[in-house]
Write an enzyme that holds these catalytic residues in place. Sequence first.
Site, PDB file in Angstrom:
ATOM      1  N   GLY A 120       2.395  -9.687  -1.117  1.00 35.08           N
ATOM      2  CA  GLY A 120       2.323 -10.580  -2.267  1.00 35.08           C
ATOM      3  C   GLY A 120       3.378 -10.260  -3.294  1.00 35.08           C
ATOM      4  N   SER A 152       4.575  -8.464  -6.483  1.00 32.54           N
ATOM      5  CA  SER A 152       4.145  -7.164  -7.016  1.00 32.54           C
ATOM      6  C   SER A 152       4.612  -6.898  -8.443  1.00 32.54           C
ATOM      7  CB  SER A 152       4.645  -6.053  -6.093  1.00 32.54           C
ATOM      8  OG  SER A 152       6.039  -6.118  -5.936  1.00 32.54           O
ATOM      9  N   ASN A 183      -3.213  -2.303 -13.039  1.00 32.32           N
ATOM     10  CA  ASN A 183      -3.428  -2.006 -14.467  1.00 32.32           C
ATOM     11  C   ASN A 183      -3.071  -3.219 -15.317  1.00 32.32           C
ATOM     12  OD1 ASN A 183      -0.515  -1.426 -15.807  1.00 32.32           O
ATOM     13  ND2 ASN A 183      -0.492  -0.761 -13.684  1.00 32.32           N
ATOM     14  N   TYR A 224       1.389 -12.366 -13.694  1.00 38.23           N
ATOM     15  CA  TYR A 224       1.060 -11.434 -12.597  1.00 38.23           C
ATOM     16  C   TYR A 224      -0.325 -10.807 -12.833  1.00 38.23           C
ATOM     17  CZ  TYR A 224       1.213  -6.922 -10.134  1.00 38.23           C
ATOM     18  OH  TYR A 224       0.913  -5.837  -9.367  1.00 38.23           O
ATOM     19  N   LYS A 227      -3.807 -10.891 -10.532  1.00 36.73           N
ATOM     20  CA  LYS A 227      -4.521  -9.702 -10.048  1.00 36.73           C
ATOM     21  C   LYS A 227      -6.002  -9.801 -10.402  1.00 36.73           C
ATOM     22  CE  LYS A 227      -1.772  -8.283  -7.709  1.00 36.73           C
ATOM     23  NZ  LYS A 227      -1.813  -7.658  -6.379  1.00 36.73           N
TER      24      LYS A 227
HETATM   25  N1  LIG Z   1       3.682  -0.408  -6.512  1.00 36.11           N
HETATM   26  C1  LIG Z   1       2.759  -0.176  -7.430  1.00 36.11           C
HETATM   27  O1  LIG Z   1       2.749   0.863  -8.115  1.00 36.11           O
HETATM   28  C2  LIG Z   1       1.659  -1.195  -7.661  1.00 36.11           C
HETATM   29  C3  LIG Z   1       0.888  -1.107  -8.820  1.00 36.11           C
HETATM   30  C4  LIG Z   1      -0.162  -2.041  -8.995  1.00 36.11           C
HETATM   31  C5  LIG Z   1      -0.426  -2.977  -8.011  1.00 36.11           C
HETATM   32  N2  LIG Z   1       0.364  -3.030  -6.909  1.00 36.11           N
HETATM   33  C6  LIG Z   1       0.078  -4.075  -5.908  1.00 36.11           C
HETATM   34  O2  LIG Z   1       0.150  -3.488  -4.611  1.00 36.11           O
HETATM   35  C7  LIG Z   1       0.697  -4.432  -3.676  1.00 36.11           C
HETATM   36  C8  LIG Z   1       1.897  -3.797  -2.981  1.00 36.11           C
HETATM   37  O3  LIG Z   1       2.845  -3.429  -3.948  1.00 36.11           O
HETATM   38  P1  LIG Z   1       4.310  -2.927  -3.558  1.00 36.11           P
HETATM   39  O4  LIG Z   1       4.837  -2.176  -4.721  1.00 36.11           O
HETATM   40  O5  LIG Z   1       4.280  -2.275  -2.221  1.00 36.11           O
HETATM   41  O6  LIG Z   1       5.076  -4.303  -3.480  1.00 36.11           O
HETATM   42  P2  LIG Z   1       6.428  -4.645  -2.678  1.00 36.11           P
HETATM   43  O7  LIG Z   1       7.032  -5.796  -3.392  1.00 36.11           O
HETATM   44  O8  LIG Z   1       7.251  -3.417  -2.479  1.00 36.11           O
HETATM   45  O9  LIG Z   1       5.885  -5.097  -1.250  1.00 36.11           O
HETATM   46  C9  LIG Z   1       5.255  -6.321  -1.042  1.00 36.11           C
HETATM   47  C10 LIG Z   1       5.446  -6.683   0.423  1.00 36.11           C
HETATM   48  O10 LIG Z   1       4.791  -7.946   0.633  1.00 36.11           O
HETATM   49  C11 LIG Z   1       5.651  -8.723   1.456  1.00 36.11           C
HETATM   50  N3  LIG Z   1       5.380 -10.127   1.166  1.00 36.11           N
HETATM   51  C12 LIG Z   1       5.707 -10.794   0.038  1.00 36.11           C
HETATM   52  N4  LIG Z   1       5.320 -12.063   0.151  1.00 36.11           N
HETATM   53  C13 LIG Z   1       4.744 -12.207   1.357  1.00 36.11           C
HETATM   54  C14 LIG Z   1       4.158 -13.308   2.038  1.00 36.11           C
HETATM   55  N5  LIG Z   1       4.101 -14.520   1.480  1.00 36.11           N
HETATM   56  N6  LIG Z   1       3.638 -13.103   3.257  1.00 36.11           N
HETATM   57  C15 LIG Z   1       3.710 -11.874   3.837  1.00 36.11           C
HETATM   58  N7  LIG Z   1       4.270 -10.803   3.255  1.00 36.11           N
HETATM   59  C16 LIG Z   1       4.782 -10.981   2.024  1.00 36.11           C
HETATM   60  C17 LIG Z   1       7.060  -8.339   1.054  1.00 36.11           C
HETATM   61  O11 LIG Z   1       7.994  -8.678   2.075  1.00 36.11           O
HETATM   62  C18 LIG Z   1       6.908  -6.845   0.824  1.00 36.11           C
HETATM   63  O12 LIG Z   1       7.176  -6.130   2.006  1.00 36.11           O
HETATM   64  C19 LIG Z   1       1.043  -5.678  -4.500  1.00 36.11           C
HETATM   65  O13 LIG Z   1      -0.019  -6.599  -4.396  1.00 36.11           O
HETATM   66  C20 LIG Z   1       1.127  -5.181  -5.920  1.00 36.11           C
HETATM   67  O14 LIG Z   1       0.786  -6.189  -6.847  1.00 36.11           O
HETATM   68  C21 LIG Z   1       1.409  -2.174  -6.727  1.00 36.11           C
END
Ligand SMILES: NC(=O)c1ccc[n+]([C@@H]2O[C@H](COP(=O)([O-])OP(=O)(O)OC[C@H]3O[C@@H](n4cnc5c(N)ncnc54)[C@H](O)[C@@H]3O)[C@@H](O)[C@H]2O)c1
Length: 273
Positions: free
Chosen positions: A71, A73, A110, A134, A138
């Site tokens: 999704g 992020s 968060n 965003y 969430k």
């Molecule tokens: N990284 C953090 O510290 C953090 C903090 C809070 C919440 N999150 C949540 O955790 C999740 C993962 O975060 P992240 O940092 O790994 O994000 P990221 O952007 O690094 O990875 C997201 C992945 O989802 C894939 N993706 C995007 N759209 C897609 C679709 N339509 N269909 C299939 N795949 C798709 C992308 O190709 C990517 O590999 C997200 O939902 C984000 O909101 C992350």
Amino acid sequence: MKTVLLTGAAGSIGSGLRRELKGVYDELRLADIKAINDVGPGESFHRLDIADAGTLGAAMKGVDGVIHMAGQSVEADWETVHRQNIVGLYNLYEAARIAGVKRIVYPSSNHAVGFYPRSRRVGAVTVFRPDGRYGISKAFGELVAALYADKFGIGSLCIRIGNANDKPIDKRRLSIWVSWRDLAQLVRIGLEHPAIHFEIVYGVSDNERSWFDNATAYQLGYRPQDRAEDYAADVLAKELPEDMTKVGPRVIGGSFADDDYAGDPNRFEKFRY
Ligand SMILES: NC(=O)c1ccc[n+]([C@@H]2O[C@H](COP(=O)([O-])OP(=O)(O)OC[C@H]3O[C@@H](n4cnc5c(N)ncnc54)[C@H](O)[C@@H]3O)[C@@H](O)[C@H]2O)c1
């Protein structure tokens, strides 16, 4: 639990969890809109687009639990957030229901509570205070998780992740950082704990400066191994002074709260709850 689907497997957290969960489940089924070319033993790969419901069914077949990391992020325009985190999230839960999947780990953020002042300690049972589009998406995901638990018996652990990384990279992250192994521990609780119905925890390590009351996580057996404070001296030595006339340095969401902010920077303090 034998077969676990990891969506967003090509992303930052997806890659971290692949490392941490290696060999834990019989099959870790990776899924992403991007190609993954280094599929290892015990892994398989499905290319899919969560915004295209028709691509999800095959990946869900025979799955015991889903870790849904695909999704949007970070903050983005509404069209993007809507496609990825509203339509895509709903498609994911629907496909799981149709396939008979019983567990989902949902990465909330968060930023769903990003306008709470840092002076408060925020627990799991709290009014949402999203700090942008965003953050709204969430919060929406948590509501879908609640509905699918109550109506269809799909257990969800919603992890309001702070910031997952090798180490905390600035002062704000000293409060919200989570290490890969601590996040993986929470994910495993979400998939394997017998009592999960609809739960909300904070995805943070054992951080002295935490802004969260993470009692639910501890009740579910979470025992974080890492402490942001171990990095505090290094981080603070490099930190530039914060602009306290802005809202960002005073609320959980930081710069996300500053984006497009208009008017009185103290308004967030007037919130009643
Ligand atoms: N990284 C953090 O510290 C953090 C903090 C809070 C919440 N999150 C949540 O955790 C999740 C993962 O975060 P992240 O940092 O790994 O994000 P990221 O952007 O690094 O990875 C997201 C992945 O989802 C894939 N993706 C995007 N759209 C897609 C679709 N339509 N269909 C299939 N795949 C798709 C992308 O190709 C990517 O590999 C997200 O939902 C984000 O909101 C992350």
